[in-house]
Design a protein around this motif. Structure first.
Motif, PDB file in Angstrom:
ATOM      1  N   ALA A  85       9.132   7.048  20.833  1.00 22.65           N
ATOM      2  CA  ALA A  85       9.416   8.284  21.569  1.00 22.65           C
ATOM      3  C   ALA A  85      10.904   8.616  21.538  1.00 22.65           C
ATOM      4  CB  ALA A  85       8.929   8.169  23.006  1.00 22.65           C
ATOM      5  N   SER A  86      11.745   7.573  21.456  1.00 21.83           N
ATOM      6  CA  SER A  86      13.190   7.812  21.437  1.00 21.83           C
ATOM      7  C   SER A  86      13.639   8.538  20.174  1.00 21.83           C
ATOM      8  CB  SER A  86      13.943   6.482  21.571  1.00 21.83           C
ATOM      9  OG  SER A  86      13.803   5.693  20.398  1.00 21.83           O
ATOM     10  N   LEU A  87      12.785   8.576  19.146  1.00 28.25           N
ATOM     11  CA  LEU A  87      13.123   9.291  17.913  1.00 28.25           C
ATOM     12  C   LEU A  87      13.008  10.798  18.070  1.00 28.25           C
ATOM     13  CD1 LEU A  87      11.280   6.979  15.339  1.00 28.25           C
ATOM     14  CD2 LEU A  87      13.690   6.921  16.012  1.00 28.25           C
ATOM     15  N   LYS A  88      12.371  11.247  19.168  1.00 32.39           N
ATOM     16  CA  LYS A  88      12.261  12.675  19.510  1.00 32.39           C
ATOM     17  C   LYS A  88      11.394  13.468  18.538  1.00 32.39           C
ATOM     18  CE  LYS A  88      15.064  11.986  22.964  1.00 32.39           C
ATOM     19  NZ  LYS A  88      14.516  11.900  24.346  1.00 32.39           N
ATOM     20  N   ALA A  89      10.442  12.818  17.893  1.00 32.27           N
ATOM     21  CA  ALA A  89       9.479  13.562  17.077  1.00 32.27           C
ATOM     22  C   ALA A  89       8.560  14.351  18.005  1.00 32.27           C
ATOM     23  CB  ALA A  89       8.661  12.609  16.221  1.00 32.27           C
ATOM     24  N   PRO A  90       8.099  15.529  17.605  1.00 32.70           N
ATOM     25  CA  PRO A  90       7.240  16.329  18.483  1.00 32.70           C
ATOM     26  C   PRO A  90       5.846  15.751  18.695  1.00 32.70           C
ATOM     27  CG  PRO A  90       7.517  17.402  16.354  1.00 32.70           C
ATOM     28  CD  PRO A  90       8.474  16.256  16.382  1.00 32.70           C
ATOM     29  N   VAL A  91       5.418  14.832  17.844  1.00 38.94           N
ATOM     30  CA  VAL A  91       4.107  14.195  17.996  1.00 38.94           C
ATOM     31  C   VAL A  91       4.284  12.681  17.910  1.00 38.94           C
ATOM     32  CG1 VAL A  91       1.749  13.995  17.146  1.00 38.94           C
ATOM     33  CG2 VAL A  91       2.952  16.186  16.953  1.00 38.94           C
ATOM     34  N   LEU A  92       3.786  11.985  18.932  1.00 38.98           N
ATOM     35  CA  LEU A  92       3.764  10.523  18.960  1.00 38.98           C
ATOM     36  C   LEU A  92       2.307  10.097  18.841  1.00 38.98           C
ATOM     37  CD1 LEU A  92       4.904   7.675  19.434  1.00 38.98           C
ATOM     38  CD2 LEU A  92       4.827   8.143  21.901  1.00 38.98           C
ATOM     39  N   PRO A 121       5.567  14.509  27.271  1.00 40.13           N
ATOM     40  CA  PRO A 121       5.353  15.461  28.368  1.00 40.13           C
ATOM     41  C   PRO A 121       4.109  16.332  28.233  1.00 40.13           C
ATOM     42  CG  PRO A 121       7.023  16.301  26.877  1.00 40.13           C
ATOM     43  CD  PRO A 121       6.669  14.924  26.384  1.00 40.13           C
ATOM     44  N   GLY A 122       3.378  16.225  27.120  1.00 42.03           N
ATOM     45  CA  GLY A 122       2.243  17.114  26.878  1.00 42.03           C
ATOM     46  C   GLY A 122       1.178  17.037  27.959  1.00 42.03           C
ATOM     47  N   ARG A 123       0.447  18.159  28.144  1.00 45.57           N
ATOM     48  CA  ARG A 123      -0.597  18.260  29.160  1.00 45.57           C
ATOM     49  C   ARG A 123      -1.987  18.173  28.551  1.00 45.57           C
ATOM     50  NH1 ARG A 123      -0.796  22.880  31.891  1.00 45.57           N
ATOM     51  NH2 ARG A 123      -1.269  21.982  33.953  1.00 45.57           N
ATOM     52  N   TRP A 124      -2.061  17.772  27.281  1.00 49.28           N
ATOM     53  CA  TRP A 124      -3.325  17.435  26.635  1.00 49.28           C
ATOM     54  C   TRP A 124      -3.023  16.413  25.557  1.00 49.28           C
ATOM     55  CZ3 TRP A 124      -5.481  19.509  21.688  1.00 49.28           C
ATOM     56  CH2 TRP A 124      -4.505  20.132  20.901  1.00 49.28           C
ATOM     57  N   SER A 125      -4.014  15.631  25.183  1.00 43.43           N
ATOM     58  CA  SER A 125      -3.836  14.587  24.183  1.00 43.43           C
ATOM     59  C   SER A 125      -4.900  14.755  23.107  1.00 43.43           C
ATOM     60  CB  SER A 125      -3.945  13.203  24.836  1.00 43.43           C
ATOM     61  OG  SER A 125      -3.725  12.185  23.884  1.00 43.43           O
ATOM     62  N   PRO A 126      -4.553  15.436  22.005  1.00 42.75           N
ATOM     63  CA  PRO A 126      -5.548  15.685  20.951  1.00 42.75           C
ATOM     64  C   PRO A 126      -5.906  14.414  20.200  1.00 42.75           C
ATOM     65  CG  PRO A 126      -3.374  16.390  20.222  1.00 42.75           C
ATOM     66  CD  PRO A 126      -3.227  15.979  21.664  1.00 42.75           C
ATOM     67  N   ARG A 228      -3.436  23.106  12.688  1.00 41.90           N
ATOM     68  CA  ARG A 228      -2.796  24.265  13.315  1.00 41.90           C
ATOM     69  C   ARG A 228      -2.902  24.183  14.833  1.00 41.90           C
ATOM     70  NH1 ARG A 228      -4.430  30.695  12.424  1.00 41.90           N
ATOM     71  NH2 ARG A 228      -2.968  31.509  13.998  1.00 41.90           N
ATOM     72  N   LEU A 229      -4.058  23.751  15.317  1.00 47.15           N
ATOM     73  CA  LEU A 229      -4.276  23.659  16.762  1.00 47.15           C
ATOM     74  C   LEU A 229      -3.274  22.688  17.395  1.00 47.15           C
ATOM     75  CD1 LEU A 229      -6.310  24.646  18.969  1.00 47.15           C
ATOM     76  CD2 LEU A 229      -7.509  22.482  18.596  1.00 47.15           C
ATOM     77  N   VAL A 230      -3.087  21.550  16.768  1.00 45.55           N
ATOM     78  CA  VAL A 230      -2.154  20.559  17.308  1.00 45.55           C
ATOM     79  C   VAL A 230      -0.720  21.051  17.206  1.00 45.55           C
ATOM     80  CG1 VAL A 230      -1.210  18.234  16.973  1.00 45.55           C
ATOM     81  CG2 VAL A 230      -3.676  18.608  16.846  1.00 45.55           C
ATOM     82  N   TRP A 231      -0.349  21.551  16.029  1.00 49.37           N
ATOM     83  CA  TRP A 231       1.056  21.920  15.801  1.00 49.37           C
ATOM     84  C   TRP A 231       1.480  23.100  16.668  1.00 49.37           C
ATOM     85  CZ3 TRP A 231       4.841  19.219  14.324  1.00 49.37           C
ATOM     86  CH2 TRP A 231       6.039  19.790  13.882  1.00 49.37           C
ATOM     87  N   GLU A 232       0.625  24.098  16.803  1.00 53.31           N
ATOM     88  CA  GLU A 232       1.001  25.279  17.581  1.00 53.31           C
ATOM     89  C   GLU A 232       0.906  25.048  19.086  1.00 53.31           C
ATOM     90  OE1 GLU A 232      -1.168  28.677  16.200  1.00 53.31           O
ATOM     91  OE2 GLU A 232      -0.015  28.793  14.331  1.00 53.31           O
ATOM     92  N   ASN A 233       0.265  23.944  19.473  1.00 54.49           N
ATOM     93  CA  ASN A 233       0.146  23.635  20.904  1.00 54.49           C
ATOM     94  C   ASN A 233       0.818  22.307  21.240  1.00 54.49           C
ATOM     95  OD1 ASN A 233      -1.890  25.770  22.125  1.00 54.49           O
ATOM     96  ND2 ASN A 233      -2.668  25.205  20.108  1.00 54.49           N
ATOM     97  N   ARG A 234       1.860  21.967  20.467  1.00 57.46           N
ATOM     98  CA  ARG A 234       2.558  20.704  20.696  1.00 57.46           C
ATOM     99  C   ARG A 234       3.510  20.773  21.883  1.00 57.46           C
ATOM    100  NH1 ARG A 234       5.083  23.426  16.618  1.00 57.46           N
ATOM    101  NH2 ARG A 234       7.368  23.380  16.492  1.00 57.46           N
TER     102      ARG A 234
END
Length: 475
Positions: A85-92, A121-126, A228-234
């Protein structure tokens, strides 16, 4: 979508922890072939290790949680998730096998999710499990896998329904996961993906309780739609427990936007004069590969488990198979040392009795088989000249890689989907640059070991060639 939104952000795009070694290389292959420079570490990377790969836009850690209990996971996974998470990638991502095999007591995916969502911080976990390239499909929440052109519901799969540790008795992944976590579990199905309702469904499902949302994947269309669903709702960052289907989905979406090369590609593997293979896999797929190799010029030698598990006979048995394999390799003959040949092998059906006779629990006995195979490979590399080795079986792969003092892997060439030829990075000069293939039990065609020895050609796109050369200049 604005022009700025159609560009990939700077820095890492994805960080992942793999629940076993073979699956971790599968994910690395998917991103590398898409033109996303990727590095896989075999332990928590230090700043100095990360600095060796400044071009990496996907960073993974290969783990062993698939065979661990929740207590181990609660102790070890938070450290790995925090480092990634410390790498700050938008998806872990917590990378799981595309067969989703797991249980409340071993390899609990639910436990990993409950730990991982706290890091983002996401409010869903795909959760994306389907991966058409690997013949894995999720339809209305149910998982299917194809073997030799025949599709099976996962709870009727000839191997996974009878897995010796985590058999799959439920194909509805929502029901399966619900046995591992009390977290709310939802679904975006293929109809919603196709009719454009998926995004609005995700917006309705998002909440502070961070639900798990399975996303169907049946074909290339639904794969790209899932990406697309994951990336646009990241949002500001998501945690996802997914197979390499996540990597394939994101790449499919980025490809549609023209952000990465149009055709995924990897260089082809050149031939090796001889290779060494160790196999701890019980899969019928690996069994057929061993049988074909036996008729294709390979020496195949069984590791006798009763002796390998016995404290008084272990050393002699390891030395015996090393000597046999080394003699063959010195003659130019490739060698396979294996512990089982399919799920009906007596070493598999009678494994509990073998463990009891050795005074070991089943889990400890299984790990001891892995460490024995790792020691076989280590001694072979010390005794004969080898540039390429193969390990079959997820648990065995982890033990071997650790025994060889390898710190990181990158993809060197393509072989079979899910099992690339990797380049080892090690502080030990004799190991640095070793070519290694980590193959899951279900991966590869019947000629896989011959392919690993003889190599094959893969056409390269001009874009991928340019990127590969640029990466090499930066090393």
């Amino acid at each position: 979508m604005t022009q700025a939104e159609q560009q990939l952000p700077d820095g890492p795009l994805l960080a992942y922890y793999g629940d076993d070694f073979t699956g971790s290389t599968d994910s690395m292959e998917a991103m590398t072939a898409a033109g996303i420079p990727t590095v896989l570490f075999l332990d928590l990377p230090t700043p100095d290790m990360l600095a060796r790969f400044p071009q990496a836009r996907c960073v993974g850690i290969a783990g062993s949680s698939r065979g661990r209990d929740p207590e181990w996971m609660q102790r070890e996974l938070p450290k790995a998730f925090a480092a990634l998470a410390s790498l700050k990638a938008p998806v872990l991502q917590y990378k799981v096998c595309s067969t989703f095999d797991s249980s409340p007591s071993i390899g609990s995916i639910g436990c990993a999710i409950d730990l991982g969502v706290n890091c983002m911080p996401g409010r869903w976990s795909p959760t994306i499990v389907g991966a058409p390239r690997l013949k894995r499909y999720q339809v209305f929440g149910h998982l299917f896998a194809a073997v030799d052109g025949v599709g099976y519901r996962i709870d009727r799969h000839p191997t996974m329904s009878r897995h010796p540790v985590t058999p799959m008795a439920e194909s509805d992944l929502r029901r399966h996961l619900a046995m591992q976590t009390p977290r709310r579990i939802e679904l975006v199905d293929m109809v919603q993906l196709r009719n454009g309702e998926a995004a609005s469904q995700v917006h309705k499902l998002q909440a502070d309780d961070v639900p798990v949302v399975f996303v169907d994947v049946l074909d290339e269309h639904t794969l790209a739609a899932a990406g697309r669903l994951v990336w646009e709702n990241r949002g500001n960052g998501l945690f996802s427990a997914s197979s390499s289907g996540l990597q394939y989905a994101l790449a499919a979406h980025w490809r549609e936007l023209g952000l990465i090369p149009r055709e995924p590609s990897l260089p082809g593997a050149e031939a090796a004069s001889a290779i060494a293979v160790v196999s701890g896999s019980c899969s019928p797929v690996t069994a057929s590969q061993i049988a074909r190799a036996r008729t294709n010029g390979f020496l195949t030698e069984r590791l006798q488990l009763d002796k390998a598990l016995g404290s008084a006979t272990r050393e002699a048995e390891i030395e015996r198979v090393v000597a046999v394999a080394a003699t063959a390799i010195e003659r130019g003959t490739s060698a396979i040392v294996f512990s089982a040949e399919g799920p009906e092998d007596p070493s598999v059906t009678g494994f509990n009795q073998l463990a009891v006779a050795a005074g070991l629990g089943r889990h400890d006995a299984a790990r001891q088989v892995g460490t024995a195979l790792a020691e076989v490979m280590r001694r072979l590399l010390d005794r004969v000249r080898l540039t390429r080795v193969v390990v079959a079986g997820g648990d065995s792969s982890g033990e071997v890689a650790s025994a060889l003092d390898i710190q990181a892997l990158t993809v060197a060439a393509g072989l079979a989907p899910g099992a690339p030829l990797c380049r080892a990075w090690s502080s030990a000069k004799v190991r640095d640059g070793l070519e290694i293939v980590l193959k899951g039990g279900q991966i590869g065609g019947v000629d896989f070991f011959g392919l690993a020895r003889d190599g094959h050609a893969v056409a390269l796109s001009p874009d991928h060639v340019a990127q590969t050369l640029d990466m090499r200049r930066k090393r």
